[in-house]
Design a protein around this motif. Structure first.
Motif, PDB file in Angstrom:
ATOM      1  N   TRP A  72     -42.048  45.079  12.788  1.00 13.64           N
ATOM      2  CA  TRP A  72     -41.946  43.628  12.657  1.00 13.64           C
ATOM      3  C   TRP A  72     -42.139  43.179  11.205  1.00 13.64           C
ATOM      4  N   VAL A  73     -42.737  44.043  10.386  1.00 12.07           N
ATOM      5  CA  VAL A  73     -43.118  43.606   9.035  1.00 12.07           C
ATOM      6  C   VAL A  73     -42.526  44.467   7.930  1.00 12.07           C
ATOM      7  N   SER A  74     -41.866  45.570   8.269  1.00  7.88           N
ATOM      8  CA  SER A  74     -41.363  46.460   7.234  1.00  7.88           C
ATOM      9  C   SER A  74     -40.003  47.034   7.618  1.00  7.88           C
ATOM     10  N   THR A  75     -39.142  47.129   6.619  1.00  7.77           N
ATOM     11  CA  THR A  75     -37.846  47.782   6.812  1.00  7.77           C
ATOM     12  C   THR A  75     -37.805  49.142   6.100  1.00  7.77           C
ATOM     13  N   SER A  76     -38.968  49.567   5.574  1.00  7.88           N
ATOM     14  CA  SER A  76     -39.032  50.810   4.812  1.00  7.88           C
ATOM     15  C   SER A  76     -39.356  52.021   5.681  1.00  7.88           C
ATOM     16  N   ILE A  77     -39.498  51.814   6.985  1.00  4.95           N
ATOM     17  CA  ILE A  77     -39.817  52.903   7.901  1.00  4.95           C
ATOM     18  C   ILE A  77     -38.679  53.072   8.902  1.00  4.95           C
ATOM     19  N   LYS A  78     -38.626  54.243   9.527  1.00  7.15           N
ATOM     20  CA  LYS A  78     -37.638  54.473  10.574  1.00  7.15           C
ATOM     21  C   LYS A  78     -38.098  53.767  11.851  1.00  7.15           C
ATOM     22  N   HIS A  79     -37.203  53.047  12.457  1.00 10.10           N
ATOM     23  CA  HIS A  79     -37.526  52.318  13.677  1.00 10.10           C
ATOM     24  C   HIS A  79     -37.050  53.149  14.865  1.00 10.10           C
ATOM     25  N   LEU A  80     -37.988  53.815  15.529  1.00 16.30           N
ATOM     26  CA  LEU A  80     -37.634  54.813  16.530  1.00 16.30           C
ATOM     27  C   LEU A  80     -37.917  54.386  17.959  1.00 16.30           C
ATOM     28  N   ALA A  81     -38.592  53.266  18.150  1.00 11.45           N
ATOM     29  CA  ALA A  81     -38.875  52.772  19.501  1.00 11.45           C
ATOM     30  C   ALA A  81     -39.115  51.274  19.437  1.00 11.45           C
ATOM     31  N   PHE A  82     -38.747  50.593  20.514  1.00 11.60           N
ATOM     32  CA  PHE A  82     -38.876  49.132  20.555  1.00 11.60           C
ATOM     33  C   PHE A  82     -40.025  48.721  21.464  1.00 11.60           C
ATOM     34  N   GLU A  83     -40.792  47.732  21.019  1.00  6.89           N
ATOM     35  CA  GLU A  83     -41.842  47.129  21.838  1.00  6.89           C
ATOM     36  C   GLU A  83     -41.854  45.634  21.563  1.00  6.89           C
ATOM     37  N   SER A  84     -42.108  44.849  22.605  1.00  3.98           N
ATOM     38  CA  SER A  84     -42.052  43.397  22.470  1.00  3.98           C
ATOM     39  C   SER A  84     -43.418  42.739  22.417  1.00  3.98           C
ATOM     40  N   SER A  85     -44.471  43.475  22.804  1.00  2.00           N
ATOM     41  CA  SER A  85     -45.812  42.898  22.830  1.00  2.00           C
ATOM     42  C   SER A  85     -46.474  43.026  21.462  1.00  2.00           C
ATOM     43  N   PHE A  86     -47.601  42.335  21.283  1.00  2.00           N
ATOM     44  CA  PHE A  86     -48.383  42.491  20.064  1.00  2.00           C
ATOM     45  C   PHE A  86     -48.885  43.926  19.936  1.00  2.00           C
ATOM     46  N   GLY A  87     -49.411  44.273  18.742  1.00  2.00           N
ATOM     47  CA  GLY A  87     -49.732  45.660  18.483  1.00  2.00           C
ATOM     48  C   GLY A  87     -51.152  46.104  18.759  1.00  2.00           C
ATOM     49  N   LEU A  88     -52.137  45.247  18.541  1.00  2.00           N
ATOM     50  CA  LEU A  88     -53.540  45.654  18.592  1.00  2.00           C
ATOM     51  C   LEU A  88     -54.216  45.212  19.883  1.00  2.00           C
ATOM     52  N   PRO A  89     -54.833  46.166  20.626  1.00  2.00           N
ATOM     53  CA  PRO A  89     -54.902  47.629  20.428  1.00  2.00           C
ATOM     54  C   PRO A  89     -53.714  48.327  21.086  1.00  2.00           C
ATOM     55  N   SER A  90     -53.528  49.584  20.745  1.00  2.00           N
ATOM     56  CA  SER A  90     -52.431  50.362  21.328  1.00  2.00           C
ATOM     57  C   SER A  90     -52.671  50.578  22.819  1.00  2.00           C
ATOM     58  N   GLY A  91     -51.736  50.137  23.643  1.00  2.00           N
ATOM     59  CA  GLY A  91     -51.855  50.345  25.080  1.00  2.00           C
ATOM     60  C   GLY A  91     -51.710  51.806  25.454  1.00  2.00           C
ATOM     61  N   HIS A  92     -50.819  52.520  24.760  1.00  2.00           N
ATOM     62  CA  HIS A  92     -50.640  53.946  25.055  1.00  2.00           C
ATOM     63  C   HIS A  92     -51.924  54.726  24.764  1.00  2.00           C
ATOM     64  N   ALA A  93     -52.549  54.441  23.626  1.00  2.00           N
ATOM     65  CA  ALA A  93     -53.789  55.135  23.279  1.00  2.00           C
ATOM     66  C   ALA A  93     -54.900  54.787  24.260  1.00  2.00           C
ATOM     67  N   GLN A  94     -54.982  53.506  24.616  1.00  2.00           N
ATOM     68  CA  GLN A  94     -56.034  53.067  25.536  1.00  2.00           C
ATOM     69  C   GLN A  94     -55.822  53.643  26.929  1.00  2.00           C
ATOM     70  N   ASN A  95     -54.595  53.590  27.426  1.00  2.00           N
ATOM     71  CA  ASN A  95     -54.305  54.137  28.753  1.00  2.00           C
ATOM     72  C   ASN A  95     -54.486  55.653  28.800  1.00  2.00           C
ATOM     73  N   ALA A  96     -54.096  56.330  27.721  1.00  2.00           N
ATOM     74  CA  ALA A  96     -54.259  57.787  27.681  1.00  2.00           C
ATOM     75  C   ALA A  96     -55.731  58.162  27.750  1.00  2.00           C
ATOM     76  N   ALA A  97     -56.579  57.419  27.025  1.00  2.00           N
ATOM     77  CA  ALA A  97     -58.018  57.700  27.057  1.00  2.00           C
ATOM     78  C   ALA A  97     -58.575  57.521  28.460  1.00  2.00           C
ATOM     79  N   VAL A  98     -58.113  56.490  29.163  1.00  2.00           N
ATOM     80  CA  VAL A  98     -58.610  56.222  30.515  1.00  2.00           C
ATOM     81  C   VAL A  98     -58.047  57.222  31.517  1.00  2.00           C
ATOM     82  N   PHE A  99     -56.738  57.435  31.491  1.00  2.00           N
ATOM     83  CA  PHE A  99     -56.088  58.284  32.493  1.00  2.00           C
ATOM     84  C   PHE A  99     -56.520  59.741  32.357  1.00  2.00           C
ATOM     85  N   TRP A 100     -56.336  60.320  31.169  1.00  2.00           N
ATOM     86  CA  TRP A 100     -56.657  61.734  30.990  1.00  2.00           C
ATOM     87  C   TRP A 100     -58.168  61.951  30.930  1.00  2.00           C
ATOM     88  N   GLY A 101     -58.893  60.959  30.384  1.00  2.00           N
ATOM     89  CA  GLY A 101     -60.348  61.070  30.371  1.00  2.00           C
ATOM     90  C   GLY A 101     -60.925  61.062  31.774  1.00  2.00           C
TER      91      GLY A 101
END
Length: 328
Positions: free
Chosen positions: A82-111
């Motif tokens: 959303w803020v930089s064009t200097s990186i490769k854009h490899l996946a799309f997300e529409s929600s805000f960024g903080l905190p990462s849902g994938h990181a949070q869910n992974a900690a809960v599910f696998w933990g």
């Protein structure tokens, strides 16, 4: 703040500079944290492995996901693309960024899985997996490092809360009649949905920066405009929680469900059960209207509630009926 963002963007560029050969494995790791993965894996645990662990996995994820979405709306931070064009854009997300849902869910599910079996080697393996899921989100440029770090932290806190409350809450609700259990579950599910409405209400003064919208649109012109204040996910999770929990309570009054059996039985259960999940998920999505008004929200709650009910009660009863499983 701008300097901090610039430093984190440099880290993302460094990760992406390790080579395009990492795209496929990073996409796979990221896949283990999205809705479709949990729709098909958490039910498999319940049907084919361990009903208690499978139910915990599903219920923990639904609550955790709504907590994550509420925090996203509270912090209102952008994603890297959303803020930089200097990186490769490899996946799309529409929600805000903080905190990462994938990181949070992974900690809960696998933990939760690691805590359930209490094996040191399993803890080691799953902590590595949780770490790699977070790294994948950085490589794909959908999160800054601080998004992932906070996601891990919140996920660990949520897991601790879940594990501390599971036994007393389970013992308390078992003392109630089925009708009372269903009402309690419904009330909690509606509270989960209410979190979404309250979060949206608290963000009424937020104005989306035009540069965020423009950068996201330039990176992914084929996607719909980003809509980080969408609360449909809250409704989905609340409905799924209701169906999962209500179905689990109901089937216990009918003799319960035994997840053991032969390899062929377990395979048959999974195939049949997964077909049911896909049919409800896609079939009702094609029929029910979409939108951000009360009727689409109500139908979304019903749709995901039926998926949850299918997972913990309707599918197991079918398995028992056709002799792919037995009562406890």
């Amino acid at each position: 703040m701008d300097n901090l963002i610039a430093i984190q963007l440099q880290l993302i560029q460094w990760l992406q500079g390790l080579g395009d050969w990492l795209i496929a494995p990073m996409e796979f790791l990221s896949l283990t944290g999205n809705e479709y993965f949990y729709l098909l894996v958490a039910p498999a645990i319940y049907w084919c492995w361990d009903t208690t662990l499978g139910l915990q996995a599903g219920l923990f994820l639904m609550i955790n996901a709504n907590v994550n979405s509420a925090l996203k709306i509270l912090f209102q931070t952008p994603r890297p693309f959303w803020v930089s064009t200097s990186i490769k854009h490899l996946a799309f997300e529409s929600s805000f960024g903080l905190p990462s849902g994938h990181a949070q869910n992974a900690a809960v599910f696998w933990g939760n899985i690691a805590a359930y079996f209490r094996k040191r080697w399993l803890w080691s393996v799953l902590i590595v997996l949780i770490f790699l899921v977070g790294i994948s989100r950085l490589y794909l440029a959908v999160h800054f490092p601080h998004d992932v770090l906070l996601g891990w932290l919140v996920g660990a806190i949520m897991l601790w809360i879940f594990l501390a409350l599971t036994k007393p809450v389970t013992a308390w609700i078992k003392q109630r009649r089925l009708s009372a259990q269903i009402l309690i579950i419904l009330a909690f599910s509606l509270a989960l949905a209410l979190i979404g409405f309250l979060s949206r209400l608290a963000a009424t003064s937020f104005e989306m920066p035009g540069e965020w919208v423009a950068a996201a649109a330039a990176s992914f012109p084929e996607e719909d405009p980003i809509n980080p204040l969408d609360i449909s996910g809250f409704i989905s999770n609340a409905g799924a929680f209701f169906g999962l929990a209500a179905g689990a309570c109901w089937i216990k009054t009918l003799g319960g469900y035994n997840a053991s059996g032969s390899v062929a039985q377990r395979f048959g259960r999974y195939v049949l059960g997964a077909l049911g999940v896909i049919t409800i998920y896609l079939g009702l999505r094609a029929i029910f209207p979409q939108g951000e008004t009360w009727l689409p929200y109500l139908l979304r709650f019903i749709r995901y509630g039926l998926i949850g009910l299918w997972v913990t009660a309707l599918a197991p009863l079918l398995f028992i009926k056709i002799r792919l499983a037995t009562h406890k």
